[in-house]
Scaffold this active site. Sequence first.
Site, PDB file in Angstrom:
ATOM      1  N   ARG A  38      10.607  -8.567   3.776  1.00  0.00           N
ATOM      2  CA  ARG A  38      11.476  -7.396   3.586  1.00  0.00           C
ATOM      3  C   ARG A  38      12.848  -7.594   4.220  1.00  0.00           C
ATOM      4  NH1 ARG A  38       7.252  -2.264   3.895  1.00  0.00           N
ATOM      5  NH2 ARG A  38       6.765  -2.353   1.677  1.00  0.00           N
ATOM      6  N   LYS A 199      -8.662   3.642  -7.138  1.00  0.00           N
ATOM      7  CA  LYS A 199      -8.685   5.058  -7.526  1.00  0.00           C
ATOM      8  C   LYS A 199      -7.961   5.364  -8.824  1.00  0.00           C
ATOM      9  CE  LYS A 199      -8.844   6.971  -2.862  1.00  0.00           C
ATOM     10  NZ  LYS A 199      -7.948   7.490  -1.809  1.00  0.00           N
ATOM     11  N   GLY A 353       2.580  -3.350  -3.363  1.00  0.00           N
ATOM     12  CA  GLY A 353       1.262  -3.019  -2.816  1.00  0.00           C
ATOM     13  C   GLY A 353       0.281  -4.183  -2.816  1.00  0.00           C
ATOM     14  N   GLY A 376       4.323   2.439  -3.371  1.00  0.00           N
ATOM     15  CA  GLY A 376       4.359   3.853  -3.762  1.00  0.00           C
ATOM     16  C   GLY A 376       5.537   4.175  -4.660  1.00  0.00           C
TER      17      GLY A 376
END
Length: 396
Positions: A38, A199, A353, A376
């Site tokens: 990052r 999910k 992610g 996200g």
Amino acid sequence: MNLNKKTVRDLNVSGKRVLVRCDFNVPLSDGAITDDKRIRESLPTIRYLLENGAAVILCSHLGRPKNGPEEKYSMKPVAERLGELLGKPVALAADVVGGDAAAKAKALRAGEVLLLENVRFEKGETKNDPELSKKLASFADLFVNDAFGTAHRAHSSTAGIARYLPAVSGFLIEKELKFLGGALENPARPFVAILGGAKVSDKIGVIESLLGKADRILVGGGMAYTFYKAMGYQIGASICEDDKVETAKRLIDLAKEKKVPLLLPVDNVIADAFSADAAKKTAAPADGIPDGWMGMDIGPETVRAFSEAVRTAKTVVWNGPMGVFELAPFAEGTRAVAKAMAQSDAVTIIGGGDSAAAAAQLGFEEQITHISTGGGASLEFLEGLELPGVACLQDR
């Protein structure tokens, strides 16, 4: 949301103080940075500003400090690593908008770099407190947002500042908008989306959005078992969101209505325990998964089908692993998808992610066109939601 945003190239930054919101939320272990990706992603923007005569003030959050300043969440290791990468000292303010930060910002000259302390040490940051935004804005003449990882949050340092300063994007957000935006607005076809992860609830909006855009959607990972249950298959002890079974049915119907193939795994690797040394076998969904057994990965037939879909695509977006890739015996499906993408001629995009982690861990990172820096944020982007940290920037 207009994606055609002004960037640092559109501003005259010479002699100006420029405040840049970066995403320096790096993983730490005993105070040492374990992955500086990052920080490296922010270098093009910082270097551009320095080469063009700006005084550069940087801010970011790190972790989730709850009650003000905490030593373990200090930006100190980031300042040191960034200094090494830039080959010049990076001054660290002792606070975010206090006396030390104000004095150091005021004294900053063109070509120098100052990093403010962790913005989440200020309670107002996550509340998008206008007073905090105003104080941050008072340090600079211009604001650059280059933190895609927090662009889906309306915080003081991501969106609030733009009310008080001219705001444009850095090169990292520009790149994210180019690839993710390009995939959604004008993809080379066929456009294949691959969705996995545990999910269904995380991906409902993404599937709905992509049903209007993708040519086919491949579903793997734990979320597939909620779909199987919706289709009346026995899923044994597999992960399942019982409260989302009706939603899965609705998505299957919606895909039929829109004539977009929604492809579920045709076989799965199942195990009798959630463990690397569990007994395992391959089963087709229609045969059912026995009680006490659980789905852990997509099976060999599915690997072939999914790999072929990638091979014939011109644009591929992937978000979410195909199985429990952190356990070696169940990493094959995820590895196969990453490998097919790496070998493909398509524009290949990974939505941050776990899938990004998997591609890096499996060694395919370099061969992917674009790996998003925001898990996200990229999900919300693919859902078609407005990202506050992007919406606040000046349009071209």
